[in-house]
Write a protein that holds these residues in place. Sequence first.
Motif: not given
Length: 268
Positions: A98, A100-101, A103-104, A126
């Motif tokens: 995803d 939108t996450v 940091n991952e 974002f």
Amino acid sequence: MSSFSIEWLDLREPADFTARDKNLVQIALDSLGQKKDPISPDRILVDLGSGTGSTVRALTKLGASNFVWRLVDLDGKLLDEALKRHGKQLLIEDYQADLTVVNELPLTGANIVTASALFDLASTDFCDALIARIDTRKTVFYTALNYDGTTQWSPAHPLDETVLEAFNMDQLRDKGFGPALGPNATDYLKMKLENAGYQIQVAPSPWQLSGEQQSLVENLIEGIAKAVAENYGIDSNALREWKTYRLQHAATGSCVIGHWDLLALPGE
């Protein structure tokens, strides 16, 4: 975050490649010390919202080599298609994630982060989070084909400007990242990256469409009409007449849709 069909991505890919500013690509590759005759990949390119790998195809056509291509998309079907098309020719790492996450996202070790036709769908939050991550490693950043809010049809129709205004308002809706930047994407990225100390170059990359791209033009007309059919105060009969007129001229008319490419190089 919404996804796109393989059919639509394939339909737009030739227009994207023609529109993409080739000089900006060359500057990006030169900045990485691109090797002409690679023995083994020693650069990592992360492509966000990679779809079926259109950015891979575009950049390799323009001389990119010696990369590990790290493709990131939420849609596993699109990633599978990218692997099917390139898995034996290139070293590809696929990540279903995803976007939108932020940091991952798998940005570790990246020499360059790319995206095509993505940031006009994205939000300020974002972009801010992504730029913050890129800035920690001073990673090269290259994004292409972000819509700029301009469309010119030939022949003209009296409702063209009204439809365009409504469509540009629709482009600001949440596309899965929060309220979208739409036509403001390139200006916003430029400002934020300059504030982070990056050296910015931008170049126009307009779609210039004619009857040779009739299927793409027809899909655009259908999509635009659907997007503005509600909530924007356009009379339904007038819109229907506009769509009919546009479809009647899809094979003989022309259309220019504005986009911009942006390259951000870390400051000295």
